[in-house]
Structure formats: C-alpha cells, structure tokens
Design an enzyme around this catalytic site. Structure first.
Site, PDB file in Angstrom:
ATOM      1  N   GLU A 130      67.939  75.754  -6.937  1.00  0.00           N
ATOM      2  CA  GLU A 130      67.620  77.139  -7.323  1.00  0.00           C
ATOM      3  C   GLU A 130      68.732  78.110  -6.922  1.00  0.00           C
ATOM      4  O   GLU A 130      68.492  79.255  -6.564  1.00  0.00           O
ATOM      5  CB  GLU A 130      66.276  77.590  -6.724  1.00  0.00           C
ATOM      6  N   GLY A 131      69.957  77.631  -6.994  1.00  0.00           N
ATOM      7  CA  GLY A 131      71.109  78.413  -6.542  1.00  0.00           C
ATOM      8  C   GLY A 131      71.354  78.116  -5.087  1.00  0.00           C
ATOM      9  O   GLY A 131      70.504  78.364  -4.231  1.00  0.00           O
TER      10      GLY A 131
END
Length: 598
Positions: A443-444
């Site tokens: 998610e980053g």
C-alpha cells in the site's frame, strides 16, 4: 501456542473516555442514536468471534497456507478459513459500518476499526479477505455508477462476494504511471481488459461465490503516465441481470507468491485475457477513484500492525511473568523459586512497555481517525467536514507508516522477551514478526508514505494541515499548562509543537533549493510527527487517568495508564531529538556517495 484476549477495557477507555466517539457523533444525524451500551455490546461480540473462531486458525493457516490447482486455477484456503468466513457473514460483521441503503448496519467507522483490530490480532492473513472487500465497497460507493452499485454493493456489504484492488504489475509497483494493462472499448459499452497483475492479495480463493476485482488499465487513446489510467470493475464471474452468476470471466490465477509471512492469504498473480469489465468513474481518472480504496487500505494496514503489536505484547507479558531466569540485580524477588521471573529485569520491562505504549497510542490514533471519517462524511457543518477531511489526509500516512514501523519494533521486542523460544515456531512469536513485515511495504512503502506526508500534505499547502493539528496540541497545552501533575506530559509536546514549525520551514527552504532534500529528510520527519501525534494522545490519556485517580477511582487500570504514559515520554518520545538532527543533516551525505556505492 499463542493466546489472545480482546483488549475491550482499553478500547472502551479510548472510545468513551478519551475520544468520546458517541458524544462527538451526536451532531451527525446518521449516528445520533448510537450509545455507549450499543458500542460495548458490539465490541464484546466482535471480540468473541476474533478470539474463539479466528485465533485458533492462525498458526495452522501459516503452516499450511493456500494451495493452487495449476489446471483449474482454483485456490484452496487453509482448513477452517472458509467455515470461519461463513460465520463472519452469518454474524453480519461485513455490514457493520456500511450504508443501510445497500444492506449495511450504518454504525460508526470507529466500531469497524475496533472490530478489525481484533480480527488482525487473531489472524491477519484471514482478515485481509474481508478487509480488501471493504475497500472495494468504499471505492464503488464513492465512484460506481448506479447500475454498478445496485448490482455489486449489496453482495459486498453482505460478504457474499469479496473484492480486490488490482494495481501492481511486475515492472511497476508504486509507480503506477508505468502500467501496461490495456482496456479495449466494446460496442455494448463494456471493455475487454488484457494484462498481468501481481501481488494481488485475496486475488483468488474458495471463501466466496464471486470476487469483484477493481483493475487499473489504459484505454487505447490514454495519455502517458498516471494521467492516463482508468479504473474498471472486473468480476470473477459475470453477473446476470437478475443478480445470478453467469459464466466465468477471462481472469484467472496463474500463480501464488511464496512469501515471508501472511501465508494464509492468497497473494495471486492474475492474468486478464480479454476479461470483460465496466468503467468505474471517468476515463483516465482511475487514480482518484482508486485512491478511495487505497486510503482505506492504508488505514487498514496500520490497523494490521496495531493488531499484531497488541497480541505480541499480550503473549510476551504472560511469558515474562512465568519464565524464571537469573536474579534481580537488586536482590531476589521470588525467594521461594530458584530464579526470578524475567519481568523483574529492567530491559525486559522496557521491551514490554515499548510494545504496550505503541499499541495503546496507536489505538487512540486509529479510533480518532475513524471518528474523523464519520465527521467528514456525515457532519452537517461544512467547515467541520472540511477540517476533518484535512486532518484525516494528514494523519493517514502517519497511521500507515508510524504504526507499521512501531509494529516491527514491538513484535521483534516481544519475540526477544521469549529468548530462544521466540525463534521457535510453536510459540507463535516469530509469525507475528513475519506477518508484520509486509505491512511496512505494501500500500505504498513507508518511504512513499513519508514523501506523501512531507511533500504533498505539508509543504504543498505551506503547512496549513500541520497547523490544524498544531491547534489541537496548543489547546491541550493551554488547558493543562499550569497543572503541575501534567507537566511531564505537556512540556514535551509543547516544546516539540513549537519546534515543528521551525523544523518544517527549514526543510522546506532546503527543498526549494534542492528537491532531493525532501527525499533525504522525509522518513525521519514522519517519525517526528508520529511522536508528536502519539505524544498528544498519550497526554490526553494521562489527563483522563489523573482526573480519575484524583477523584478517588481505585481502578488499577488508570494507574497503569499513567505509568505507561510516563514510560513513553521518558523512553520513546526523546527519539525526536536525534531524528530532527539526522533530518537536518542534508542530502549530501546520501547522494555524494558514488565511490562508496561503486
């Protein structure tokens, strides 16, 4: 085998005594009737499901993992996962905070936050299946067409169908502007989508009848880069007009990743071979639509590490009270035993208290953020909605990166408490470490979160969002500044709050001259802000505890809270001084290193 007890008392403390969620949401007509008793009853039942149904499956799920049939492309989840999911649906848990228009219960997001914290403590790999579905629900709820919402949202809300987010490709992870998956328009208004996606959590499984994939792809005439990305809804099975399932769509699982942790979750390589999809939102505007899901996922990932921090702490604490090893340096404490329990040793206590402080600080922040989400969506005052939106945007990268980094520190510390036994699988501690490790990556990555925080959320608006949070700190400082009993909590956040303006301005000035300065300072900067945020919430928790103690409340819970706050400010918060020093060191010592890295 590890155990888990839902931390209901601390959740109730945060919800009702610190954040005061039901009072805060009285102004929102949607939640005006939600009371303390309702919240507590839901939490108690959620805790039972997590501890009694999910937790016993955790080690087995890690050991057995998911199995792919290469001929049929079908994935089988570990024993018990499918049955647990059926009980999850039966209990109505997927619908807890969803819109009643689509079959949801419409309860506050803060309740859903606490539910998922407990599910993550019990079994993170399993929890990712319904967790991703909730993100797909949010994206379609915000950007889906009326037809898409009518056809897909009720099934996602009930949990009968699950969802995924299909972003990553082998040649591009975070840099989605490089993706190559193509979407060809068809005469009937649908699209034929062709490409390969990797690292798709819950991408194929046997727990639900259908999977709703949200896929990023490019239209034929799309501009290059991130401005040419569109979002498509691609179901595993086609859905007929009457809602029944049709034939299989041309999307299938070609492989499962062999991972360090979360073995019970199917991390799939998906192949789309002309799969039929429908457009979500506007052409070439896929990222804004997907960001609804991605931001929900980032808060969810922080929650995963919060859950693991809590369960690791519980097991390490129990072990430290039972395991005897050596004598206390100040003399025997358990004179009836050949050695003292290791909890008497200062460094063991430091490791335990680190995990406890990070768990309880993280819980307060997570509940606060979800309360803000409800205000952003449902408060009747436009200014309150806007302020809440801005604060959530500021705090989302902190939740994702600070909580997952802290989870890494905490789960490793708790494994260390076990000594050699922590390294052995049967105790379960090494699984918490392995499962948590992905949370810092997907998610980053946490570096990406730090760049987002410093570059977009702070410098891009000249610190306006930071000032909004600074006002909260200033209000607390003004309220308690003359209270001597609060000085040990108020003085550190007052000082750091003042320092943040100068610190931020200095980095911003350097970045104006050389943009690489943002990259050199961002990770340290996020941890500094993370400690300011945690310090604010720990001061608020200490404030409540002191008031209860001064009023004669004999509940040892409050004394324990006060002692943990003192530990946090004495042992963890001072990290900010060294972080500010390294952030100010400049980027030259990182980039002028060609010879060192030759």
């Amino acid at each position: 085998m590890p155990s888990y007890t839902p931390p209901l008392r601390d959740m109730q403390f945060v919800l009702h005594e610190v954040v005061k969620v039901t009072d805060e949401l009285k102004a929102c007509p949607k939640h005006a009737d939600v009371d303390v008793d309702t919240v507590n009853a839901v939490l108690e039942e959620a805790g039972k499901f997590a501890a009694e149904v999910l937790q016993p499956l955790n080690i087995q799920g890690d050991t057995i993992g998911c199995k792919l049939d290469q001929e049929t492309h079908a994935v089988t989840t570990p024993p018990g996962f499918k049955q647990a999911y059926a009980k999850f649906i039966e209990g109505g848990w997927p619908a807890l905070s969803c819109d009643p228009e689509f079959g949801g219960q419409g309860l506050p997001f803060a309740l859903n936050q606490c539910l998922y914290e407990m599910l993550n403590s019990a079994n993170q790999a399993w929890t990712m299946y319904p967790g991703l579905s909730h993100g797909a629900y949010e994206a379609l709820h915000a950007h889906g067409t009326p037809e898409q919402q009518k056809m897909f949202l009720p099934k996602l809300v009930s949990g009968e169908w699950t969802g995924t987010m299909c972003l990553t490709e082998a040649h591009c992870g975070t840099d989605l502007g490089l993706l190559r998956t193509k979407a060809e328009p068809q005469a009937d208004g649908t699209y034929r989508i062709t490409g390969n996606k990797i690292f798709i959590s819950a991408g194929e499984h046997d727990m639900a009848d259908n999977i709703v994939h949200l896929v990023l792809a490019r239209l034929p005439d799309a501009p290059q880069g991130s401005k040419g990305i569109s979002l498509f809804l691609v179901p595993k099975f086609h859905v007929n007009a009457d809602g029944s399932l049709g034939k299989r769509n041309d999307i299938f699982c070609a492989g499962l990743e062999h991972k360090m942790g979360i073995h019970g979750n199917a991390t799939a390589q998906l192949v789309l071979d002309g799969a039929v999809g429908t457009l979500v939102g506007q052409p070439n505007k896929g990222l804004p639509a997907m960001f609804v899901m991605m931001n929900a996922a980032r808060l969810g990932v922080g929650n995963q590490s919060l859950g693991l921090t809590e369960v690791a702490y519980q097991n390490a604490l129990a072990y430290a009270k039972d395991r005897i090893q050596m004598r206390s340096l100040s003399g025997p404490k358990a004179k009836d035993k050949p050695a003292d329990p290791i909890i008497v040793h200062p460094d063991v206590r430091k490791m335990l208290l680190t995990a406890k402080a990070y768990a309880e600080g993280g819980r307060a922040l997570a509940v606060y953020c979800t309360m803000l989400l409800d205000k952003e969506l449902y408060h009747p005052d436009e200014k309150v909605r806007k302020d809440s939106e801005e604060l959530v945007a500021l705090l989302t990268p902190v939740v994702k990166a600070f909580l997952t980094d802290n989870g890494h520190t905490a789960t490793n510390a708790c494994m260390q408490v076990f000594g050699g036994h922590g390294y052995i699988k049967e105790w379960g501690m090494e699984q918490f470490v392995r499962d948590n490790r992905i949370n810092m990556i997907y998610e980053g990555t946490n570096t990406v979160q730090s760049l987002d925080l410093l570059g977009r959320k702070i410098l891009a608006n000249n610190g306006a969002s930071l000032k909004k949070f600074g006002k909260l700190v200033a209000q607390l400082v003004e309220e308690e500044g003359v209270n001597e009993k609060m000085a040990e909590f108020i003085n550190p956040i007052a000082y750091l709050g003042d320092q943040m303006t100068k610190f931020t301005t200095e980095i911003g000035f350097k970045a104006f001259q050389n943009p690489d300065e943002v990259g050199g300072a961002a990770v340290d900067y996020l941890r500094v802000l993370g400690h300011l945020v945690f310090g604010y919430f720990w001061a608020r928790m200490a404030q409540v505890a002191l008031r209860e103690i001064d009023a004669g409340n004999q509940d040892p819970f409050y004394l324990g809270k006060l002692q943990t706050a003192r530990f946090y400010f004495a042992r963890l918060f001072p990290e900010t001084a060294s972080l500010m020093r390294t952030a100010r060191a400049g980027v030259a010592s990182l980039l002028d290193t060609d010879a060192a890295l030759a």
